[in-house]
Design a protein around this motif. Structure first.
Motif, PDB file in Angstrom:
ATOM      1  N   CYS A  36       4.162   2.825   3.589  1.00  0.00           N
ATOM      2  CA  CYS A  36       5.291   2.192   2.901  1.00  0.00           C
ATOM      3  C   CYS A  36       4.970   1.521   1.569  1.00  0.00           C
ATOM      4  O   CYS A  36       5.865   1.427   0.718  1.00  0.00           O
ATOM      5  CB  CYS A  36       5.991   1.199   3.812  1.00  0.00           C
ATOM      6  SG  CYS A  36       4.924   0.004   4.615  1.00  0.00           S
ATOM      7  N   VAL A  37       3.753   1.074   1.327  1.00  0.00           N
ATOM      8  CA  VAL A  37       3.513   0.261   0.128  1.00  0.00           C
ATOM      9  C   VAL A  37       3.330   1.181  -1.094  1.00  0.00           C
ATOM     10  O   VAL A  37       2.259   1.264  -1.699  1.00  0.00           O
ATOM     11  CB  VAL A  37       2.296  -0.678   0.341  1.00  0.00           C
ATOM     12  CG1 VAL A  37       2.162  -1.654  -0.823  1.00  0.00           C
ATOM     13  CG2 VAL A  37       2.457  -1.471   1.621  1.00  0.00           C
ATOM     14  N   GLY A  46       0.774  -6.667  -4.426  1.00  0.00           N
ATOM     15  CA  GLY A  46       0.667  -7.684  -5.474  1.00  0.00           C
ATOM     16  C   GLY A  46       1.546  -7.453  -6.687  1.00  0.00           C
ATOM     17  O   GLY A  46       1.274  -8.012  -7.752  1.00  0.00           O
ATOM     18  N   GLN A  47       2.602  -6.662  -6.561  1.00  0.00           N
ATOM     19  CA  GLN A  47       3.471  -6.397  -7.708  1.00  0.00           C
ATOM     20  C   GLN A  47       4.365  -7.610  -7.988  1.00  0.00           C
ATOM     21  O   GLN A  47       5.242  -7.957  -7.208  1.00  0.00           O
ATOM     22  CB  GLN A  47       4.328  -5.144  -7.474  1.00  0.00           C
ATOM     23  CG  GLN A  47       3.531  -3.849  -7.445  1.00  0.00           C
ATOM     24  CD  GLN A  47       3.036  -3.408  -8.820  1.00  0.00           C
ATOM     25  OE1 GLN A  47       3.271  -4.082  -9.834  1.00  0.00           O
ATOM     26  NE2 GLN A  47       2.332  -2.281  -8.863  1.00  0.00           N
ATOM     27  N   ARG A  48       4.147  -8.192  -9.158  1.00  0.00           N
ATOM     28  CA  ARG A  48       4.823  -9.433  -9.538  1.00  0.00           C
ATOM     29  C   ARG A  48       6.354  -9.301  -9.542  1.00  0.00           C
ATOM     30  O   ARG A  48       7.081 -10.188  -9.120  1.00  0.00           O
ATOM     31  CB  ARG A  48       4.320  -9.800 -10.948  1.00  0.00           C
ATOM     32  CG  ARG A  48       4.462 -11.234 -11.357  1.00  0.00           C
ATOM     33  CD  ARG A  48       3.588 -12.170 -10.535  1.00  0.00           C
ATOM     34  NE  ARG A  48       4.454 -13.122  -9.863  1.00  0.00           N
ATOM     35  CZ  ARG A  48       4.061 -13.977  -8.928  1.00  0.00           C
ATOM     36  NH1 ARG A  48       2.802 -14.019  -8.532  1.00  0.00           N
ATOM     37  NH2 ARG A  48       4.913 -14.801  -8.375  1.00  0.00           N
ATOM     38  N   THR A  91      11.557  -0.542  -0.301  1.00  0.00           N
ATOM     39  CA  THR A  91      11.099  -1.862  -0.761  1.00  0.00           C
ATOM     40  C   THR A  91       9.575  -1.894  -0.860  1.00  0.00           C
ATOM     41  O   THR A  91       8.991  -2.971  -0.973  1.00  0.00           O
ATOM     42  CB  THR A  91      11.521  -2.980   0.221  1.00  0.00           C
ATOM     43  OG1 THR A  91      11.030  -2.622   1.516  1.00  0.00           O
ATOM     44  CG2 THR A  91      13.029  -3.161   0.264  1.00  0.00           C
ATOM     45  N   SER A  92       8.948  -0.742  -0.762  1.00  0.00           N
ATOM     46  CA  SER A  92       7.487  -0.660  -0.640  1.00  0.00           C
ATOM     47  C   SER A  92       6.967  -1.568   0.479  1.00  0.00           C
ATOM     48  O   SER A  92       5.842  -2.066   0.417  1.00  0.00           O
ATOM     49  CB  SER A  92       6.799  -0.996  -1.972  1.00  0.00           C
ATOM     50  OG  SER A  92       6.928   0.099  -2.871  1.00  0.00           O
ATOM     51  N   GLY A  93       7.814  -1.770   1.496  1.00  0.00           N
ATOM     52  CA  GLY A  93       7.389  -2.556   2.652  1.00  0.00           C
ATOM     53  C   GLY A  93       7.254  -4.046   2.401  1.00  0.00           C
ATOM     54  O   GLY A  93       6.858  -4.782   3.307  1.00  0.00           O
ATOM     55  N   TYR A  94       7.606  -4.517   1.203  1.00  0.00           N
ATOM     56  CA  TYR A  94       7.456  -5.954   0.922  1.00  0.00           C
ATOM     57  C   TYR A  94       8.390  -6.778   1.806  1.00  0.00           C
ATOM     58  O   TYR A  94       8.144  -7.954   2.048  1.00  0.00           O
ATOM     59  CB  TYR A  94       7.735  -6.257  -0.561  1.00  0.00           C
ATOM     60  CG  TYR A  94       6.576  -5.975  -1.505  1.00  0.00           C
ATOM     61  CD1 TYR A  94       5.844  -4.800  -1.443  1.00  0.00           C
ATOM     62  CD2 TYR A  94       6.230  -6.926  -2.486  1.00  0.00           C
ATOM     63  CE1 TYR A  94       4.792  -4.553  -2.320  1.00  0.00           C
ATOM     64  CE2 TYR A  94       5.179  -6.685  -3.367  1.00  0.00           C
ATOM     65  CZ  TYR A  94       4.462  -5.492  -3.275  1.00  0.00           C
ATOM     66  OH  TYR A  94       3.433  -5.252  -4.144  1.00  0.00           O
ATOM     67  N   ILE A  95       9.491  -6.150   2.232  1.00  0.00           N
ATOM     68  CA  ILE A  95      10.487  -6.828   3.072  1.00  0.00           C
ATOM     69  C   ILE A  95      11.240  -5.722   3.816  1.00  0.00           C
ATOM     70  O   ILE A  95      11.375  -4.620   3.283  1.00  0.00           O
ATOM     71  CB  ILE A  95      11.409  -7.693   2.174  1.00  0.00           C
ATOM     72  CG1 ILE A  95      12.181  -8.727   2.963  1.00  0.00           C
ATOM     73  CG2 ILE A  95      12.340  -6.838   1.333  1.00  0.00           C
ATOM     74  CD1 ILE A  95      12.750  -9.851   2.105  1.00  0.00           C
ATOM     75  N   LEU A 136       1.209   5.080  -4.315  1.00  0.00           N
ATOM     76  CA  LEU A 136       1.446   6.010  -5.424  1.00  0.00           C
ATOM     77  C   LEU A 136       0.866   5.488  -6.740  1.00  0.00           C
ATOM     78  O   LEU A 136       0.851   6.222  -7.738  1.00  0.00           O
ATOM     79  CB  LEU A 136       2.951   6.281  -5.591  1.00  0.00           C
ATOM     80  CG  LEU A 136       3.771   6.589  -4.328  1.00  0.00           C
ATOM     81  CD1 LEU A 136       5.207   6.976  -4.688  1.00  0.00           C
ATOM     82  CD2 LEU A 136       3.130   7.671  -3.478  1.00  0.00           C
ATOM     83  N   VAL A 137       0.387   4.251  -6.737  1.00  0.00           N
ATOM     84  CA  VAL A 137      -0.249   3.703  -7.946  1.00  0.00           C
ATOM     85  C   VAL A 137      -1.741   3.998  -7.981  1.00  0.00           C
ATOM     86  O   VAL A 137      -2.442   3.579  -8.900  1.00  0.00           O
ATOM     87  CB  VAL A 137      -0.045   2.169  -8.076  1.00  0.00           C
ATOM     88  CG1 VAL A 137       1.410   1.829  -8.343  1.00  0.00           C
ATOM     89  CG2 VAL A 137      -0.543   1.446  -6.820  1.00  0.00           C
ATOM     90  N   ILE A 138      -2.227   4.706  -6.974  1.00  0.00           N
ATOM     91  CA  ILE A 138      -3.656   5.044  -6.946  1.00  0.00           C
ATOM     92  C   ILE A 138      -4.002   5.828  -8.226  1.00  0.00           C
ATOM     93  O   ILE A 138      -3.164   6.559  -8.769  1.00  0.00           O
ATOM     94  CB  ILE A 138      -3.983   5.874  -5.662  1.00  0.00           C
ATOM     95  CG1 ILE A 138      -5.486   5.921  -5.391  1.00  0.00           C
ATOM     96  CG2 ILE A 138      -3.407   7.292  -5.740  1.00  0.00           C
ATOM     97  CD1 ILE A 138      -5.850   6.470  -4.003  1.00  0.00           C
ATOM     98  N   THR A 139      -5.229   5.648  -8.718  1.00  0.00           N
ATOM     99  CA  THR A 139      -5.657   6.388  -9.907  1.00  0.00           C
ATOM    100  C   THR A 139      -6.526   7.579  -9.470  1.00  0.00           C
ATOM    101  O   THR A 139      -6.956   7.651  -8.312  1.00  0.00           O
ATOM    102  CB  THR A 139      -6.513   5.499 -10.825  1.00  0.00           C
ATOM    103  OG1 THR A 139      -7.689   5.113 -10.088  1.00  0.00           O
ATOM    104  CG2 THR A 139      -5.757   4.251 -11.267  1.00  0.00           C
ATOM    105  N   ARG A 140      -6.814   8.469 -10.432  1.00  0.00           N
ATOM    106  CA  ARG A 140      -7.729   9.583 -10.129  1.00  0.00           C
ATOM    107  C   ARG A 140      -9.089   9.064  -9.681  1.00  0.00           C
ATOM    108  O   ARG A 140      -9.690   9.584  -8.739  1.00  0.00           O
ATOM    109  CB  ARG A 140      -7.899  10.471 -11.357  1.00  0.00           C
ATOM    110  CG  ARG A 140      -6.780  11.466 -11.535  1.00  0.00           C
ATOM    111  CD  ARG A 140      -7.089  12.362 -12.722  1.00  0.00           C
ATOM    112  NE  ARG A 140      -6.089  13.419 -12.824  1.00  0.00           N
ATOM    113  CZ  ARG A 140      -6.374  14.719 -12.950  1.00  0.00           C
ATOM    114  NH1 ARG A 140      -7.623  15.126 -13.022  1.00  0.00           N
ATOM    115  NH2 ARG A 140      -5.418  15.619 -13.023  1.00  0.00           N
ATOM    116  N   ALA A 141      -9.573   8.019 -10.372  1.00  0.00           N
ATOM    117  CA  ALA A 141     -10.891   7.467 -10.011  1.00  0.00           C
ATOM    118  C   ALA A 141     -10.854   6.914  -8.584  1.00  0.00           C
ATOM    119  O   ALA A 141     -11.829   7.055  -7.826  1.00  0.00           O
ATOM    120  CB  ALA A 141     -11.284   6.372 -11.003  1.00  0.00           C
TER     121      ALA A 141
END
Ligand code: PXG
Length: 460
Positions: free
Chosen positions: A59-60, A65-67, A291-295, A428-433
């Motif tokens: 879900c995230v 930590g997204q402000r 909600t990316s699981g935030y709630i 989905l914010v993961i980078t290639r590295a």
């Protein structure tokens, strides 16, 4: 509140009944207490860092930590922490999120029914589908067809729609009017029969037609499926499957429900998994990534075929939850969907990260334990086999997946085991590295599992 890990574990075992858990066994082992997170990483109460390749529980999507999500919740809590949507009332976040979801959904979805979770969304689906046919003067259309090993939630209707044998064995399920057909899992059914992947996809779709004819087409209300089965082990259907399912449902006038609880909000490289798999549902269940699981938030996107009947034929739909359209949840949903859009995450998964993960997985396929490696967007599965050349499975009792999962935790990686399938669905914010970092950890855990297998003589 700071306590030692042992103190947390003692209080946990004394009071907290966990979901899907053998309580005695957990009390013996002690739970892993997760205390904080940032980006794609978690930390436990011992300070041990883990790469969260499962996005919490699928879900995230925007990472931890997204402000903007935190600020949206805080602002809404201060302004209006709760008001309901019953009795001709509404709140701005619920209205605005319904509007935004209609914008990101495929054409023909203009209406949303909010719930608190995916399970509640699927309960809504069952009631809404039956209400639809009732209003059209076909109340005998009651049966909803689903698949074995599907997961649609844990409420009575959700667990009934789901095809998990272990769930049906407890509590007198499924409820009446729900039937199951085989899942489109090529490796389980198709390969030994020598069918190509594509031919097997058509065969699995034809199981649906056979069942419709056995029940009587005038009694079937809907077919429900996950575009890609998640909890069942990331079962990616052959490309031929969903288009043929769609054709069959159209032929008999049967509604199609896409359970998008995992596949929705970018996971497969489209806003919704049905777009990736090539079908046009009448209803879409959503939760998790909204909600990316935030709630907690879930619900159903209602296609115009159904919405027009519900609205124009009139009368009250006697269904709803206290938290349908919860303003704080909807405010977080607005911020989350806005962030997915502004970061271009759906396009990134489609054009960059998804193809990159596929490439990385293709290279993992050379590992001696890996019988098959598949991905769809940012969902991936590795099938662990005893003998690659013969395609022989490990005996179930060995729980080879759990052996591998044990190594993952110790090495700092959260990867799920579903039987002999090792699965990932990273943020989905993961980078290639970071995908490289994840792949190196996966390879290391496969090597450790292989070493166990060699030492214990499991390969003979
Ligand atoms: N549909 C699908 C496709 C799901 O994956 C639900 C409905 C139910 O959603 P709620 O919000 O009621 O949990 C889900 C949930 C696992 C696992 O082990 C997967 C889910 C839940 C718990 C564990 O992979 N998916």
């Amino acid at each position: 509140m700071t306590r030692t890990t042992q103190e947390w574990q003692a209080a946990d075992a004394a009071h907290f009944l966990h979901p899907f858990t053998d309580f005695q066994s957990l009390a013996r082992k002690g739970s892993r207490v997760i205390t904080r997170a940032e980006n794609i990483y978690l930390w436990d109460s011992d300070g041990h860092k883990l790469l969260d390749a499962m996005s919490g529980l699928w879900c995230v999507n925007v990472g931890y930590g997204q402000r903007s999500l935190i600020d949206a919740a805080t602002k809404q809590l201060q302004e209006l922490p709760f008001y309901n949507a019953f009795f001709q009332t509404a709140t701005p976040p619920a209205i605005a999120l319904a509007e935004l979801l209609a914008e990101v959904a495929p054409p023909g979805f203009e209406h949303v029914f909010f719930a608190g979770s995916g399970s509640e969304g699927n309960d809504t689906v069952v009631r809404m589908v039956r209400r639809y046919w009732d209003l059209l003067g076909q109340p005998q259309r009651q049966v909803i067809i689903s698949r074995d090993n599907a997961y649609h939630g844990s409420t009575m209707a959700g667990a009934s729609l789901g095809g998990m044998a272990g769930m049906h064995a407890q509590g007198g399920l499924p409820i009446p009017g729900i039937e199951h057909i085989g899942q489109p899992y090529w490796w389980q059914h198709g390969r030994p029969q020598g069918l190509s992947r594509e031919a097997f996809g058509l065969q699995a779709a034809h199981w649906l037609e056979q069942r419709i004819l056995a029940i009587g087409p005038d009694k079937v209300a809907a077919f429900i499926g996950e575009p890609v089965q998640g909890a069942g082990g990331v079962i990616i259907p052959p490309a031929t499957y969903w288009p043929e399912v769609q054709r069959i449902c159209d032929q008999y006038g049967i509604l199609v429900v896409s359970d998008e609880v995992i596949c929705g909000f970018g996971r497969t490289g489209s806003w919704f998994g049905c777009q990736t798999q090539g079908f046009r549902p009448d209803l879409m269940t959503f939760a998790k990534g909204v909600t990316s699981g935030y709630i907690p938030l879930g619900g159903v996107l209602v296609g115009e075929r159904i919405a027009r009947v519900l609205i124009e034929r009139g009368g009250e739909f006697n269904h709803g939850y206290t938290y349908s359209g919860h303003p704080v949840a909807c405010a977080v949903g607005l911020a989350n969907v806005g962030l997915i859009r502004s970061l271009g995450l759906v396009e990134r998964v489609r054009d960059d990260l998804g193809p990159y993960l596929a490439q990385v997985y293709a290279s993992l396929a050379d590992h001696p334990l890996v019988g098959d490696a598949e991905t769809c967007g940012l969902m991936g599965a590795l099938l662990l086999v005893k003998d690659k050349a013969q395609g022989t499975a490990f005996p179930e009792a060995l729980e080879i997946g759990m052996v591998c999962r044990g190594h993952c935790f110790r090495e700092g990686l959260v990867m799920r085991a579903v039987g002999d399938r090792m699965i990932v669905a990273p943020p989905l914010v993961i980078t290639r590295a970071q995908i490289d970092e994840m792949a190196a950890l996966i390879r290391r855990c496969l090597d450790l599992t292989l070493a166990d297998a060699q030492r214990e003589g499991w390969l003979h």
